[in-house]
Design an enzyme around this catalytic site. Sequence first.
Site, PDB file in Angstrom:
ATOM      1  N   CYS A 146       0.812  -1.224   0.000  1.00 12.28           N
ATOM      2  CA  CYS A 146       0.000   0.000   0.000  1.00 12.28           C
ATOM      3  C   CYS A 146       0.844   1.271   0.000  1.00 12.28           C
ATOM      4  O   CYS A 146       0.323   2.353  -0.262  1.00 12.28           O
ATOM      5  CB  CYS A 146      -0.930   0.001   1.199  1.00 12.28           C
ATOM      6  SG  CYS A 146      -1.922  -1.478   1.288  1.00 12.28           S
ATOM      7  N   HIS A 202      -3.458   6.686   2.867  1.00 13.94           N
ATOM      8  CA  HIS A 202      -3.876   5.403   2.304  1.00 13.94           C
ATOM      9  C   HIS A 202      -5.292   5.091   2.789  1.00 13.94           C
ATOM     10  O   HIS A 202      -5.608   5.247   3.974  1.00 13.94           O
ATOM     11  CB  HIS A 202      -2.897   4.317   2.763  1.00 13.94           C
ATOM     12  CG  HIS A 202      -3.313   2.945   2.395  1.00 13.94           C
ATOM     13  ND1 HIS A 202      -3.844   2.641   1.158  1.00 13.94           N
ATOM     14  CD2 HIS A 202      -3.296   1.781   3.092  1.00 13.94           C
ATOM     15  CE1 HIS A 202      -4.130   1.361   1.117  1.00 13.94           C
ATOM     16  NE2 HIS A 202      -3.813   0.810   2.277  1.00 13.94           N
ATOM     17  N   ASN A 246     -10.052  -0.615   0.101  1.00 11.78           N
ATOM     18  CA  ASN A 246      -8.590  -0.551   0.084  1.00 11.78           C
ATOM     19  C   ASN A 246      -8.087  -1.103  -1.259  1.00 11.78           C
ATOM     20  O   ASN A 246      -8.227  -2.286  -1.531  1.00 11.78           O
ATOM     21  CB  ASN A 246      -8.046  -1.380   1.251  1.00 11.78           C
ATOM     22  CG  ASN A 246      -6.528  -1.403   1.320  1.00 11.78           C
ATOM     23  OD1 ASN A 246      -5.847  -0.957   0.409  1.00 11.78           O
ATOM     24  ND2 ASN A 246      -6.000  -1.938   2.416  1.00 11.78           N
TER      25      ASN A 246
HETATM   26  N1  ACO Z   1     -18.089  -8.982   9.570  1.00 13.01           N
HETATM   27  C1  ACO Z   1     -18.495  -9.184  10.831  1.00 13.01           C
HETATM   28  N2  ACO Z   1     -17.651  -9.439  11.845  1.00 13.01           N
HETATM   29  C2  ACO Z   1     -16.342  -9.497  11.554  1.00 13.01           C
HETATM   30  C3  ACO Z   1     -15.859  -9.299  10.260  1.00 13.01           C
HETATM   31  C4  ACO Z   1     -16.782  -9.033   9.226  1.00 13.01           C
HETATM   32  N3  ACO Z   1     -16.424  -8.825   7.958  1.00 13.01           N
HETATM   33  N4  ACO Z   1     -14.504  -9.398  10.288  1.00 13.01           N
HETATM   34  C5  ACO Z   1     -14.155  -9.644  11.555  1.00 13.01           C
HETATM   35  N5  ACO Z   1     -15.271  -9.713  12.325  1.00 13.01           N
HETATM   36  C6  ACO Z   1     -15.358  -9.968  13.753  1.00 13.01           C
HETATM   37  C7  ACO Z   1     -14.175 -10.756  14.288  1.00 13.01           C
HETATM   38  O1  ACO Z   1     -14.351 -12.141  14.064  1.00 13.01           O
HETATM   39  C8  ACO Z   1     -14.215 -10.405  15.759  1.00 13.01           C
HETATM   40  O2  ACO Z   1     -15.213 -11.177  16.362  1.00 13.01           O
HETATM   41  P1  ACO Z   1     -14.989 -11.760  17.865  1.00 13.01           P
HETATM   42  O3  ACO Z   1     -14.851 -10.531  18.736  1.00 13.01           O
HETATM   43  O4  ACO Z   1     -16.238 -12.548  18.088  1.00 13.01           O
HETATM   44  O5  ACO Z   1     -13.737 -12.574  17.785  1.00 13.01           O
HETATM   45  C9  ACO Z   1     -14.700  -8.954  15.750  1.00 13.01           C
HETATM   46  O6  ACO Z   1     -15.304  -8.737  14.468  1.00 13.01           O
HETATM   47  C10 ACO Z   1     -13.581  -7.957  15.936  1.00 13.01           C
HETATM   48  O7  ACO Z   1     -12.510  -8.293  15.058  1.00 13.01           O
HETATM   49  P2  ACO Z   1     -11.145  -7.542  15.090  1.00 13.01           P
HETATM   50  O8  ACO Z   1     -10.276  -8.107  13.983  1.00 13.01           O
HETATM   51  O9  ACO Z   1     -10.557  -7.536  16.443  1.00 13.01           O
HETATM   52  O10 ACO Z   1     -11.639  -6.065  14.728  1.00 13.01           O
HETATM   53  P3  ACO Z   1     -10.801  -4.767  14.462  1.00 13.01           P
HETATM   54  O11 ACO Z   1     -11.285  -3.681  15.323  1.00 13.01           O
HETATM   55  O12 ACO Z   1      -9.320  -5.031  14.467  1.00 13.01           O
HETATM   56  O13 ACO Z   1     -11.242  -4.419  12.949  1.00 13.01           O
HETATM   57  C11 ACO Z   1     -10.270  -4.538  10.762  1.00 13.01           C
HETATM   58  C12 ACO Z   1     -10.942  -5.314  11.892  1.00 13.01           C
HETATM   59  C13 ACO Z   1     -11.306  -3.603  10.163  1.00 13.01           C
HETATM   60  C14 ACO Z   1      -9.788  -5.514   9.701  1.00 13.01           C
HETATM   61  C15 ACO Z   1      -9.083  -3.738  11.333  1.00 13.01           C
HETATM   62  O14 ACO Z   1      -8.279  -4.599  12.106  1.00 13.01           O
HETATM   63  C16 ACO Z   1      -8.198  -3.105  10.285  1.00 13.01           C
HETATM   64  O15 ACO Z   1      -8.640  -2.266   9.508  1.00 13.01           O
HETATM   65  N6  ACO Z   1      -6.900  -3.442  10.290  1.00 13.01           N
HETATM   66  C17 ACO Z   1      -5.942  -2.868   9.384  1.00 13.01           C
HETATM   67  C18 ACO Z   1      -6.134  -3.414   8.010  1.00 13.01           C
HETATM   68  C19 ACO Z   1      -5.199  -2.782   7.074  1.00 13.01           C
HETATM   69  O16 ACO Z   1      -5.136  -1.579   7.031  1.00 13.01           O
HETATM   70  N7  ACO Z   1      -4.402  -3.569   6.311  1.00 13.01           N
HETATM   71  C20 ACO Z   1      -3.167  -3.046   5.764  1.00 13.01           C
HETATM   72  C21 ACO Z   1      -3.153  -2.551   4.419  1.00 13.01           C
HETATM   73  S1  ACO Z   1      -3.535  -3.716   3.200  1.00 13.01           S
HETATM   74  C22 ACO Z   1      -2.176  -3.986   2.177  1.00 13.01           C
HETATM   75  O17 ACO Z   1      -1.044  -3.579   2.408  1.00 13.01           O
HETATM   76  C23 ACO Z   1      -2.446  -4.883   0.978  1.00 13.01           C
END
Ligand code: ACO
Length: 328
Positions: free
Chosen positions: A115, A255, A285
């Site tokens: 990214c 980003h 993204n």
């Molecule tokens: N729908 C519903 N629930 C979901 C989903 C979904 N799509 N995905 C995850 N959950 C659930 C999880 O299972 C978890 O449930 P649990 O509490 O029962 O275990 C709950 O939601 C919370 O999950 P977390 O992963 O802890 O949530 P978080 O607050 O971290 O948000 C997210 C998740 C949006 C993916 C976040 O972590 C994020 O944006 N991270 C950074 C991603 C990113 O920027 N990637 C890098 C760039 S990409 C690249 O370089 C190609």
Amino acid sequence: MAVSDVMIKSTGSYVPEKILTNKDLEKIVETSDEWIRTMTGISTRRIAAESEATSDLAYRSGELALKNGGIGPEELDLIIVATITPDMFFPSTACIVQDRLKAKNAVAMDVNAACSGYIFSLVVGSTFLKTETYKNALIIGAEKLTAITDWQDRNTCVLFGDGAGAALLVPSDGSGKLLAFDLGSDGGYGDMLYIPGGGSRNPATQQTVEDRLHYIKMNGHPLFKIAVNKMRETFKRSLKKAGLKPEDISVLITHQANMRIIDSLRSYLKVPEEKVFVNIEKYGNTSAASIAIAFHEACESGFIKRGDIVGLAAFGGGLTWGSAIIEY
Ligand code: ACO
């Protein structure tokens, strides 16, 4: 004498026609429109057609940037394509784009910084111009992330989309400059965001396919925190190098990974909401294409005007991060 300043002369972008909504995703994995919007800020994303590869998206955005810049393909010296979804291992996507553009005199290469790829390409392209190695450069961020998305993994499949954005770099005519940049990498965090299969470590076998090793694996929660910290630190370093304060920034483009990450950087820097360009709700993204598309759309819509001080910040797989301050 070396060129002292480099400017963005023109931009372009291309996104595929097909739109995938959060409601559509509800039919594929256990998720909800409300969860996706609240947790990420994404409502829709674009999906490339089966017949479209990353080079097709890259070509369309590059062609538009050249047209907007008023230069012919044969005048082009350098093409850099930032991507983690190349058409194939080799030739590079940049070589494929060079051929499509008929840019016979251009050197072409890919950059893999996930990214952060657009900012890395901006710096690489500018450096070639500053040393007068080349007199112009077309930088393109392009991705078909939906080709490496695991549609059974709700943790990742709701996040990504396809698209491409491009910018034409030329020596400054006095009206624009790259004021400062900062880049960083930490391979120690490589397994936070990666594709384990298909390379020389784990070549493709029936087993790697069955184990779904050819798709993006992401440890989203810790990555979120690292992303917030790294973007803050890199942006502060760029501001310091440029001798500027956050209040000097006219437009901030980060980003487009997660609305909460964008908000966190914005509020840390105390940049008002109306100065931040956001299109994550439309495209999700798109990795290396993300800032490239946003920059083009911000220029086209008049959000960015000539003379504006534009701040860019990104982080991604590698891990990599980077920032730049541009006088547009
Ligand atoms: N729908 C519903 N629930 C979901 C989903 C979904 N799509 N995905 C995850 N959950 C659930 C999880 O299972 C978890 O449930 P649990 O509490 O029962 O275990 C709950 O939601 C919370 O999950 P977390 O992963 O802890 O949530 P978080 O607050 O971290 O948000 C997210 C998740 C949006 C993916 C976040 O972590 C994020 O944006 N991270 C950074 C991603 C990113 O920027 N990637 C890098 C760039 S990409 C690249 O370089 C190609």
